[in-house]
Design an enzyme around this catalytic site. Structure first.
Site, PDB file in Angstrom:
ATOM      1  N   CYS A 222       1.255  -1.152   0.573  1.00 19.92           N
ATOM      2  CA  CYS A 222      -0.693   0.399  -0.031  1.00 19.92           C
ATOM      3  C   CYS A 222       1.035   0.999   0.282  1.00 19.92           C
ATOM      4  CB  CYS A 222      -0.703  -0.222   0.921  1.00 19.92           C
ATOM      5  SG  CYS A 222      -2.350  -1.637   1.764  1.00 19.92           S
ATOM      6  N   ASP A 223       0.412   2.008  -0.339  1.00 24.06           N
ATOM      7  CA  ASP A 223       0.748   3.953  -0.471  1.00 24.06           C
ATOM      8  C   ASP A 223      -0.023   4.601  -0.893  1.00 24.06           C
ATOM      9  OD1 ASP A 223       3.882   5.063  -0.389  1.00 24.06           O
ATOM     10  OD2 ASP A 223       2.670   6.070  -1.904  1.00 24.06           O
ATOM     11  N   SER A 224       0.180   5.886   0.488  1.00 29.36           N
ATOM     12  CA  SER A 224      -0.469   6.938   0.410  1.00 29.36           C
ATOM     13  C   SER A 224      -0.157   8.034  -0.018  1.00 29.36           C
ATOM     14  CB  SER A 224      -1.548   7.201   1.558  1.00 29.36           C
ATOM     15  OG  SER A 224      -2.635   5.956   1.820  1.00 29.36           O
TER      16      SER A 224
ATOM     17  N   GLY B 114      -2.628   3.311  -3.091  1.00 29.75           N
ATOM     18  CA  GLY B 114      -2.785   2.487  -3.760  1.00 29.75           C
ATOM     19  C   GLY B 114      -2.319   0.970  -2.650  1.00 29.75           C
TER      20      GLY B 114
END
Length: 228
Positions: free
Chosen positions: A93-95, A130
């Protein structure tokens, strides 16, 4: 045995306590492995700048990096070594916060966090998170070899905070450790006047979106619950 009755392990490729807490609250106890991805180098190499694309790319890079490690450790283990569990799913995950089309990750320092908040207050941004999921299971155990991702997008409305409140908030250190320099589930929650979309996506991991991804891989959501 059905997918629901057989527990499928999940590895979270993230050091985020909020993501881990979100999964645990949903009945999932993942293994946690942090990737060695150099995010600035990845973005420089690819030239990608659109916030949604940045979030998805970095989530994919993290998932793939950890997946390689998990697979290698599993293949390298001795027959009598049961330390490495059978691979299941790997989630990266990535924000990033999309403010005026610019992808904002974690602030560089306190000064950067203060500057950002003065730009954000009284305005709205889009929090893009993501998600990238990789199926490492053996085909004999239902594995698909699938790899897929998607982006959760939530509109965040920021309160008209004062300079004093910004300085005090940044002094707590919280904004320095999170994408967009804010949280909705921590000290910064009082400075978020509203959201439009999935609350979990703002925290860093959208449970409904993750369920959609697992479903696409043929994995029943309850099979991820701890104790199944």
């Amino acid at each position: 045995m059905s997918a629901v009755s057989t527990h499928i392990p999940l590895t979270l490729a993230s050091a985020s306590p909020a993501r881990l807490a979100t999964l645990r609250a949903a009945g999932i106890e993942p293994a946690v492995r942090v990737s060695d991805v150099d995010e600035p180098a990845v973005l420089a190499r690819t030239g990608i700048t659109e916030p949604e694309d940045v979030a998805l790319l970095l989530a994919k890079e993290k998932a793939e990096d950890v997946a390689r490690t998990v697979e290698r450790e599993y293949l390298d283990q001795d027959d009598e070594d049961d330390e490495a569990p059978e691979p299941g799913l790997v989630l990266g995950c990535d924000s990033v916060l999309d403010l005026d089309g610019v992808a904002l990750g974690k602030p560089a320092d306190a000064q950067d966090a203060v500057r950002r908040w003065k730009e954000m207050r009284g305005r709205s941004g889009r929090l893009c998170t993501g998600h990238w999921l990789i199926d490492l299971r053996d085909t004999e155990n239902g594995g698909t070899g699938g790899t897929l991702g998607a982006v959760s997008i939530t509109t965040v409305h920021f309160a008209k905070v004062t300079d004093e409140e910004i300085e005090a908030y940044v002094a707590t250190g919280e904004p320095l450790a999170v994408a967009g320099a804010f949280t909705v589930d921590g000290i910064g929650g009082a400075f978020v006047s509203g959201i439009e979309g999935d609350h979990h996506g703002v925290v860093g991991l959208s449970l409904p979106l993750l369920r959609d991804l697992t479903t696409e891989l043929g994995v029943a959501w309850p099979s991820l619950w701890t104790g199944k």
